[in-house]
Design an enzyme around this catalytic site. Structure first.
Site, PDB file in Angstrom:
ATOM      1  N   TYR A  40       0.820  -1.215   0.000  1.00 30.50           N
ATOM      2  CA  TYR A  40       0.000   0.000   0.000  1.00 30.50           C
ATOM      3  C   TYR A  40       0.861   1.274   0.000  1.00 30.50           C
ATOM      4  CZ  TYR A  40      -3.471   3.314   1.917  1.00 30.50           C
ATOM      5  OH  TYR A  40      -4.283   4.382   2.157  1.00 30.50           O
TER       6      TYR A  40
ATOM      7  N   ASP B 176       9.887  -7.361  -3.540  1.00 33.23           N
ATOM      8  CA  ASP B 176       8.703  -7.695  -2.740  1.00 33.23           C
ATOM      9  C   ASP B 176       8.433  -9.175  -2.936  1.00 33.23           C
ATOM     10  OD1 ASP B 176       5.916  -7.884  -1.798  1.00 33.23           O
ATOM     11  OD2 ASP B 176       5.947  -5.691  -1.842  1.00 33.23           O
TER      12      ASP B 176
ATOM     13  N   LEU C   1       5.509 -10.452  -2.324  1.00 32.69           N
ATOM     14  CA  LEU C   1       4.063 -10.501  -2.625  1.00 32.69           C
ATOM     15  C   LEU C   1       3.271 -11.253  -1.552  1.00 32.69           C
ATOM     16  CD1 LEU C   1       4.211 -11.162  -6.497  1.00 32.69           C
ATOM     17  CD2 LEU C   1       4.154  -8.969  -5.304  1.00 32.69           C
TER      18      LEU C   1
ATOM     19  N   PHE D 233      10.118  -0.518   3.292  1.00 30.62           N
ATOM     20  CA  PHE D 233       8.716  -0.703   3.699  1.00 30.62           C
ATOM     21  C   PHE D 233       8.396  -2.152   4.048  1.00 30.62           C
ATOM     22  CE2 PHE D 233       8.700   2.845   0.666  1.00 30.62           C
ATOM     23  CZ  PHE D 233       7.962   3.794   1.350  1.00 30.62           C
TER      24      PHE D 233
ATOM     25  N   SER E 294       6.193   3.504  12.988  1.00 30.81           N
ATOM     26  CA  SER E 294       4.758   3.682  13.197  1.00 30.81           C
ATOM     27  C   SER E 294       4.499   4.454  14.480  1.00 30.81           C
ATOM     28  CB  SER E 294       4.128   2.296  13.310  1.00 30.81           C
ATOM     29  OG  SER E 294       2.831   2.377  13.804  1.00 30.81           O
TER      30      SER E 294
ATOM     31  N   THR F  42       2.615   3.542  16.490  1.00 31.20           N
ATOM     32  CA  THR F  42       2.416   2.513  17.516  1.00 31.20           C
ATOM     33  C   THR F  42       3.551   2.527  18.549  1.00 31.20           C
ATOM     34  OG1 THR F  42       1.774   0.195  17.801  1.00 31.20           O
ATOM     35  CG2 THR F  42       3.556   0.601  16.283  1.00 31.20           C
TER      36      THR F  42
ATOM     37  N   TYR G   2       4.029  -6.682  16.957  1.00 37.20           N
ATOM     38  CA  TYR G   2       4.256  -5.845  15.771  1.00 37.20           C
ATOM     39  C   TYR G   2       4.963  -4.549  16.182  1.00 37.20           C
ATOM     40  CZ  TYR G   2       3.269  -2.218  12.343  1.00 37.20           C
ATOM     41  OH  TYR G   2       3.402  -1.153  11.484  1.00 37.20           O
TER      42      TYR G   2
ATOM     43  N   LYS H 224       8.948  -2.795  15.460  1.00 42.51           N
ATOM     44  CA  LYS H 224       9.278  -1.425  15.018  1.00 42.51           C
ATOM     45  C   LYS H 224      10.265  -0.781  15.998  1.00 42.51           C
ATOM     46  CE  LYS H 224       6.832  -1.352  11.326  1.00 42.51           C
ATOM     47  NZ  LYS H 224       7.526  -1.487  10.049  1.00 42.51           N
TER      48      LYS H 224
ATOM     49  N   TYR I 148       4.635   6.773  10.948  1.00 39.81           N
ATOM     50  CA  TYR I 148       3.373   7.108  10.281  1.00 39.81           C
ATOM     51  C   TYR I 148       2.228   7.070  11.272  1.00 39.81           C
ATOM     52  CZ  TYR I 148       6.049   4.939   6.404  1.00 39.81           C
ATOM     53  OH  TYR I 148       7.003   4.549   5.493  1.00 39.81           O
ATOM     54  N   PHE I 149       1.278   7.968  11.066  1.00 40.67           N
ATOM     55  CA  PHE I 149       0.023   7.886  11.811  1.00 40.67           C
ATOM     56  C   PHE I 149      -0.929   7.004  10.973  1.00 40.67           C
ATOM     57  CE2 PHE I 149       0.656  10.100  15.791  1.00 40.67           C
ATOM     58  CZ  PHE I 149       2.006  10.375  15.619  1.00 40.67           C
TER      59      PHE I 149
ATOM     60  N   LEU J  45     -10.162   0.506  10.145  1.00 40.23           N
ATOM     61  CA  LEU J  45     -11.465   1.164  10.016  1.00 40.23           C
ATOM     62  C   LEU J  45     -11.892   1.426   8.567  1.00 40.23           C
ATOM     63  CD1 LEU J  45     -13.878   2.494  11.376  1.00 40.23           C
ATOM     64  CD2 LEU J  45     -12.493   4.562  11.680  1.00 40.23           C
TER      65      LEU J  45
END
Ligand code: NAD
Ligand code: UFG
Length: 332
Positions: free
Chosen positions: A11, A31, A33, A80, A124, A126, A148, A152, A176-177, A199
């Site tokens: 993403y 990647d 995949l 990523f 993250s 997080t 997870y 990080k 990242y948020f 969400l």
């Protein structure tokens, strides 16, 4: 200039690959995949009209990463690749530690061998755990509540140690948020298989009739309407933040940490209402118990990234809702 993008079919990586190509960089993607599809490569080419080199394989595979570095003169890596499902990390911690940490160690070892010491890492929000003060600054206390998040935090620690040992490294850690939305073309975006954890994908599956109702996890938080508040950021803004971070890394920035968020928090109910208005659809919902491990509110203080890199988010919640839905409708 060649930039290696690990996890570039995913993403965030795919949107960043588009931004990199548009900024004139040559992009090499690796990647395996495990959470994406190869069609993404064609979509990236279609959006940009430029070529991308793709290696299918695991970043944990030393021989593969060595081969990539021996075939290309890589100036920097945007890293990523990683597994990201919080719930799955609780039930399969070893898978998460092995994949996320091994891949990073492997990458750093090969980068050292080829004297490529420029990296931007996907961390993250997080790592801030349940924040004591809002908005969150980069120097806030760090803690995690699931495997997870621990991967990080450990990787951030590894990168810091690498920098301490050798100040020739330029390492930018981006926290990242909550990324939302899709590229405006509708050719790349986020549409996870099965029942989504997050969400926006859940809202979309309710809007398209694939799921009957949205469960809102609690309306008794200490927030304006009682539902959880997050800092949602458009994926294109997030991708562009990487270009700014990369430019700084290539100039020789040392070790840097930046929050990538808008600085504004929206509640679950605000997001649902905005989605309904912008897309002219209904999203039936019910309030259910809080989800274990969730925090009430989380939003960034993005002033440091603005001062240092001149980056700030340009797109708003309406854009995120419109583009996220457009992608799913277009690819249905
Ligand atoms: P994603 O799952 O869409 O993309 C990750 C990509 O990495 C996938 O294409 C997957 O196939 C690939 N991958 C995973 N492990 C690999 C390995 N060992 N070797 C090769 N490829 C591998 O996830 P995303 O949302 O694009 O996230 C990208 C990064 O940003 C991740 O590190 C994630 O933890 C981090 N992040 C994401 C969010 C979010 O909400 N999406 C928030 C904060 C941080
Ligand atoms: N929510 C619902 N119903 C759902 C899904 C979510 O009410 O079906 C609520 C959550 O309770 C929370 C908000 O919507 O208040 C956002 O939840 P998400 O699952 O979309 O996102 P989180 O903030 O929980 O976590 C995400 C990523 C993490 C990352 C974090 C910060 O999943 O990996 O953002 O970047 F660490």
């Amino acid at each position: 200039m060649e930039i290696l993008v690990t996890g570039g079919c995913g993403y965030i990586g795919s949107h960043t690959a588009v931004s990199l190509l548009e900024a004139g960089y040559d992009v090499i993607i690796v990647d395996n995949l495990c959470n994406s599809k190869m069609d993404v490569i064609d979509s990236i080419k279609k959006i940009t009209g430029k070529d991308v080199k793709f290696y299918k394989g695991n970043v944990c595979d030393y021989a593969l990463i060595n081969k990539i570095f021996s075939h290309h003169k890589i100036a920097a890596v945007l890293h990523f690749a990683g597994l990201k499902a919080v719930g799955e990390s609780v039930s399969k911690p070893l898978l998460y530690y092995r994949n996320n940490i091994d891949s990073t160690l492997n990458l750093l070892e090969v980068m050292t061998k080829y004297n490529c010491k420029n990296i931007v890492f996907s961390s993250s929000a997080t790592v801030y755990g349940s924040p004591q003060t809002l908005p969150i600054k980069e120097d806030a206390p760090l803690t995690t509540t699931n495997p997870y998040g621990s991967t990080k935090l450990y990787i951030e620690g590894i990168l810091k140690d690498v920098y301490t040992a050798d100040n020739d490294w330029n390492i930018t850690i981006l926290r990242y948020f909550n990324p939302l939305g899709a590229h405006k073309s509708g050719l790349i975006g986020e549409n996870p298989n099965g029942i989504p954890n997050n969400l926006m994908p859940y809202i979309i599956k309710v809007a398209t009739g694939e799921l009957p109702i949205l469960n809102i996890f609690g309306n008794d938080y200490d927030t304006p309407d009682g539902t959880g508040v997050r800092d949602y950021i458009h994926i294109t803004d997030l991708a562009n933040g990487h270009i700014k971070a990369l430019e700084e890394v290539l100039k020789g920035s040392g070790l840097k940490y930046y929050n990538l968020g808008t600085g504004k928090g929206y509640s679950v109910l605000e997001l649902v209402k905005t989605f309904e208005q912008v897309n002219n659809v209904k999203v039936p919902y019910q309030i259910v118990d809080r989800r274990p491990g969730d925090i009430a509110a989380c939003y960034a203080d993005p002033s440091s990234v603005y001062q240092c890199l001149g980056w700030k988010a340009e797109l708003n919640l309406e854009d995120m809702c419109r583009d996220a839905y457009n992608y799913v409708i277009k690819t249905k």
